[in-house]
Scaffold this motif. Structure first.
Motif, PDB file in Angstrom:
ATOM      1  N   PHE A  92       4.677   5.975   1.992  1.00 28.17           N
ATOM      2  CA  PHE A  92       4.051   7.279   1.765  1.00 28.17           C
ATOM      3  C   PHE A  92       4.936   8.153   0.895  1.00 28.17           C
ATOM      4  CE2 PHE A  92       4.002  11.778   2.894  1.00 28.17           C
ATOM      5  CZ  PHE A  92       2.679  12.103   2.600  1.00 28.17           C
ATOM      6  N   ARG A  93       4.296   8.909   0.013  1.00 29.80           N
ATOM      7  CA  ARG A  93       4.930  10.049  -0.652  1.00 29.80           C
ATOM      8  C   ARG A  93       3.830  11.067  -0.927  1.00 29.80           C
ATOM      9  NH1 ARG A  93       8.026   9.337  -5.903  1.00 29.80           N
ATOM     10  NH2 ARG A  93       9.141   7.768  -4.669  1.00 29.80           N
ATOM     11  N   SER A  94       4.189  12.320  -0.874  1.00 29.63           N
ATOM     12  CA  SER A  94       3.162  13.364  -0.934  1.00 29.63           C
ATOM     13  C   SER A  94       2.432  13.399  -2.270  1.00 29.63           C
ATOM     14  CB  SER A  94       3.788  14.726  -0.643  1.00 29.63           C
ATOM     15  OG  SER A  94       4.814  15.007  -1.574  1.00 29.63           O
ATOM     16  N   ALA A  95       3.147  13.096  -3.359  1.00 32.05           N
ATOM     17  CA  ALA A  95       2.519  13.127  -4.684  1.00 32.05           C
ATOM     18  C   ALA A  95       2.847  11.841  -5.422  1.00 32.05           C
ATOM     19  CB  ALA A  95       3.002  14.321  -5.484  1.00 32.05           C
ATOM     20  N   ALA A  96       1.834  11.188  -5.942  1.00 36.04           N
ATOM     21  CA  ALA A  96       2.037   9.950  -6.704  1.00 36.04           C
ATOM     22  C   ALA A  96       0.821   9.719  -7.588  1.00 36.04           C
ATOM     23  CB  ALA A  96       2.245   8.761  -5.767  1.00 36.04           C
ATOM     24  N   ASP A  97       1.042   8.978  -8.666  1.00 33.26           N
ATOM     25  CA  ASP A  97      -0.078   8.592  -9.516  1.00 33.26           C
ATOM     26  C   ASP A  97      -0.978   7.598  -8.776  1.00 33.26           C
ATOM     27  OD1 ASP A  97       1.003  10.122 -11.544  1.00 33.26           O
ATOM     28  OD2 ASP A  97       2.061   8.436 -12.459  1.00 33.26           O
ATOM     29  N   THR A  98      -2.223   7.531  -9.200  1.00 32.13           N
ATOM     30  CA  THR A  98      -3.143   6.529  -8.671  1.00 32.13           C
ATOM     31  C   THR A  98      -2.977   5.256  -9.483  1.00 32.13           C
ATOM     32  OG1 THR A  98      -4.763   8.154  -7.912  1.00 32.13           O
ATOM     33  CG2 THR A  98      -5.569   5.922  -8.335  1.00 32.13           C
ATOM     34  N   VAL A  99      -2.587   4.182  -8.811  1.00 37.42           N
ATOM     35  CA  VAL A  99      -2.388   2.894  -9.489  1.00 37.42           C
ATOM     36  C   VAL A  99      -2.895   1.775  -8.593  1.00 37.42           C
ATOM     37  CG1 VAL A  99      -0.784   1.364 -10.684  1.00 37.42           C
ATOM     38  CG2 VAL A  99      -0.260   3.813 -10.518  1.00 37.42           C
ATOM     39  N   VAL A 100      -3.714   0.924  -9.149  1.00 41.20           N
ATOM     40  CA  VAL A 100      -4.119  -0.306  -8.481  1.00 41.20           C
ATOM     41  C   VAL A 100      -3.916  -1.439  -9.480  1.00 41.20           C
ATOM     42  CG1 VAL A 100      -6.022  -1.612  -7.474  1.00 41.20           C
ATOM     43  CG2 VAL A 100      -5.768   0.819  -6.959  1.00 41.20           C
ATOM     44  N   ALA A 101      -3.170  -2.460  -9.076  1.00 44.04           N
ATOM     45  CA  ALA A 101      -2.915  -3.596  -9.955  1.00 44.04           C
ATOM     46  C   ALA A 101      -3.112  -4.877  -9.164  1.00 44.04           C
ATOM     47  CB  ALA A 101      -1.508  -3.535 -10.537  1.00 44.04           C
ATOM     48  N   ALA A 102      -4.053  -5.692  -9.612  1.00 42.36           N
ATOM     49  CA  ALA A 102      -4.391  -6.940  -8.940  1.00 42.36           C
ATOM     50  C   ALA A 102      -3.898  -8.107  -9.783  1.00 42.36           C
ATOM     51  CB  ALA A 102      -5.902  -7.045  -8.740  1.00 42.36           C
ATOM     52  N   ASP A 103      -2.937  -8.871  -9.226  1.00 41.63           N
ATOM     53  CA  ASP A 103      -2.328  -9.974  -9.967  1.00 41.63           C
ATOM     54  C   ASP A 103      -1.889  -9.447 -11.341  1.00 41.63           C
ATOM     55  OD1 ASP A 103      -2.965 -11.529  -7.755  1.00 41.63           O
ATOM     56  OD2 ASP A 103      -4.886 -12.159  -8.587  1.00 41.63           O
TER      57      ASP A 103
ATOM     58  N   LEU B 161       0.828  -1.201   0.000  1.00 46.29           N
ATOM     59  CA  LEU B 161       0.000   0.000   0.000  1.00 46.29           C
ATOM     60  C   LEU B 161       0.864   1.252   0.000  1.00 46.29           C
ATOM     61  CD1 LEU B 161      -2.834   1.301   0.312  1.00 46.29           C
ATOM     62  CD2 LEU B 161      -2.589   0.992   2.776  1.00 46.29           C
ATOM     63  N   LEU B 162       0.565   2.164  -0.913  1.00 45.08           N
ATOM     64  CA  LEU B 162       1.238   3.465  -0.987  1.00 45.08           C
ATOM     65  C   LEU B 162       0.183   4.554  -0.862  1.00 45.08           C
ATOM     66  CD1 LEU B 162       3.763   5.240  -1.584  1.00 45.08           C
ATOM     67  CD2 LEU B 162       3.149   5.074  -4.005  1.00 45.08           C
ATOM     68  N   ILE B 163       0.349   5.430   0.138  1.00 40.96           N
ATOM     69  CA  ILE B 163      -0.592   6.517   0.388  1.00 40.96           C
ATOM     70  C   ILE B 163       0.040   7.832  -0.071  1.00 40.96           C
ATOM     71  CG2 ILE B 163      -1.870   7.785   2.159  1.00 40.96           C
ATOM     72  CD1 ILE B 163      -2.906   4.983   1.683  1.00 40.96           C
ATOM     73  N   SER B 164      -0.769   8.687  -0.705  1.00 36.63           N
ATOM     74  CA  SER B 164      -0.272   9.967  -1.212  1.00 36.63           C
ATOM     75  C   SER B 164      -1.370  11.012  -1.110  1.00 36.63           C
ATOM     76  CB  SER B 164       0.177   9.812  -2.671  1.00 36.63           C
ATOM     77  OG  SER B 164      -0.940   9.499  -3.498  1.00 36.63           O
ATOM     78  N   GLY B 165      -1.111  12.166  -1.716  1.00 32.69           N
ATOM     79  CA  GLY B 165      -2.136  13.194  -1.840  1.00 32.69           C
ATOM     80  C   GLY B 165      -2.193  14.210  -0.726  1.00 32.69           C
ATOM     81  N   VAL B 166      -1.331  14.073   0.294  1.00 36.26           N
ATOM     82  CA  VAL B 166      -1.264  15.035   1.402  1.00 36.26           C
ATOM     83  C   VAL B 166       0.206  15.313   1.703  1.00 36.26           C
ATOM     84  CG1 VAL B 166      -3.493  14.486   2.466  1.00 36.26           C
ATOM     85  CG2 VAL B 166      -1.495  13.115   3.025  1.00 36.26           C
ATOM     86  N   ALA B 167       0.451  16.412   2.426  1.00 39.07           N
ATOM     87  CA  ALA B 167       1.831  16.839   2.664  1.00 39.07           C
ATOM     88  C   ALA B 167       2.584  15.914   3.609  1.00 39.07           C
ATOM     89  CB  ALA B 167       1.842  18.268   3.207  1.00 39.07           C
ATOM     90  N   GLU B 168       1.902  15.350   4.595  1.00 39.96           N
ATOM     91  CA  GLU B 168       2.519  14.490   5.591  1.00 39.96           C
ATOM     92  C   GLU B 168       1.755  13.174   5.673  1.00 39.96           C
ATOM     93  OE1 GLU B 168       5.243  15.210   7.161  1.00 39.96           O
ATOM     94  OE2 GLU B 168       5.424  17.278   6.465  1.00 39.96           O
TER      95      GLU B 168
END
Length: 353
Positions: A193-204, A172-179
């Protein structure tokens, strides 16, 4: 003669032509015998009783028996039409739910059958993307990576937890906020965590959703695919981003599932080098015959290499394979497109020896 505008509007509400004409005539008369309504409504004599029975079942008129035969009464339209509206809305909602459920099952069966020849499409609405994200998480069986903004994670947290409880390995990678946000995560999921990232979901290798987070974009489009190669590329892309993001929560429980030997080796290379013993269950196919195979055994060796020595958690290796002792002999296990190893793996389940 009944008002054609009113009868037309009633037909739009679902009444037939004769029902509309008879009801308008009954309202206009207030109280009348069926034969009187024949003249007022132009409904044929042979149909009037059936039409009035239909209107009575809808609650639009009342039929009372009098000394001179049946009398038709029309209650206040505001009351009976409101009741009709509520019944029609309830019935329509029920029909929509039933149709939606049936179409969703049909869609899921079709999408599942598409497999490696699945579709690629674009969605412009976030809600559409979220529906696909929820569906992808529910279908995950082995390996799931989820890179989403914090607000979106809160919407899909239950689905992620369900996947973990099914035994799916989740990153799980959470983004979209400063902290890093103050959120609660399942104990068995590693979180970064990183403040800015693309939205990606990949299942198998079955289902992938990608939405660019470009800062200049005014409208975000989402790529949605069930094409295996594209989902594989999304898996590798988001895994690279995940590896280079700040750690929020670590998790290293076993057994653990993997899509291919590469990630298993990257995660456990130090332990394998120290002689730690692991078992593995492999599903895949023999590379010579293409016949399906499922085998269990103990990992006795591995190979991971490329043109230069590098971090294979980020850069793809040329070779990533396991040697597994099944008790009946040793077999080499490669990734899903392996050709030189004995087995091409579609999934691996790791355990302690």
């Amino acid at each position: 003669m009944t008002d054609p505008a009113l009868t037309s509007q009633l037909q739009d509400l679902g009444l037939t032509t004769y029902q509309s004409q008879a009801y308008v005539a009954a309202v206009e008369a207030g109280q009348a015998r069926p034969n009187d309504l024949v003249e007022l409504s132009d409904v044929p004599q042979g149909r009037i009783y059936d039409v009035l029975a239909d209107l009575e079942s809808m609650g639009l008129v009342e039929l009372r028996s009098g000394s001179r035969g049946k009398v038709v009464m029309a209650p206040r339209p505001e009351t009976v039409l409101e009741d009709l509206r509520e019944r029609r809305v309830t019935a329509l909602n029920s029909q929509i739910e039933s149709v939606t459920e049936g179409l969703a099952e049909l869609y899921d069966e079709t999408a599942t059958d598409q497999g490696e020849d699945g579709y690629v499409t674009m969605a412009r609405r976030r809600e559409t993307a979220v529906r696909h994200i929820e569906r992808a998480i529910k279908r995950a069986e082995c390996w799931l990576v989820v890179a989403v903004p914090a607000d979106l994670y809160e919407r899909i947290a239950d689905e992620v937890t369900d996947a973990i409880e099914r035994g799916v390995t989740v990153r799980l990678l959470i983004s979209g906020v400063a902290e890093p946000p103050d959120l609660t995560y399942p104990a068995d999921v590693p979180v970064r965590f990183r403040s800015a990232a693309d939205t990606v979901v990949a299942a198998d290798r079955r289902y992938g959703i990608y939405g660019s987070g470009h800062p200049r974009a005014t409208n975000r489009s989402y790529l949605i695919t069930q094409e295996a190669t594209l989902v594989h590329l999304l898996q590798n892309f988001v895994q690279t981003v995940w590896e280079t993001s700040a750690e929020v929560q670590d998790a290293a429980t076993l057994p653990r599932r993997y899509l291919d030997p590469r990630r298993l080796i990257v995660d456990l290379r130090d332990e394998l080098d120290e002689g730690r013993q692991f078992t593995v269950s492999v599903d895949g196919h023999w590379t010579d015959s293409q016949a399906a195979v499922a085998l269990d055994g103990r990992i006795v060796d591995y190979e991971i290499s490329g043109p230069v020595e590098t971090d294979f958690g980020i850069a793809p290796p040329t070779i990533a394979s396991l040697t597994v002792d099944t008790g009946d002999g040793r077999v080499t296990v490669g990734g899903w497109r392996a050709t030189v190893e004995d087995v091409a793996a579609s999934s691996l389940r790791l355990g302690r020896d």
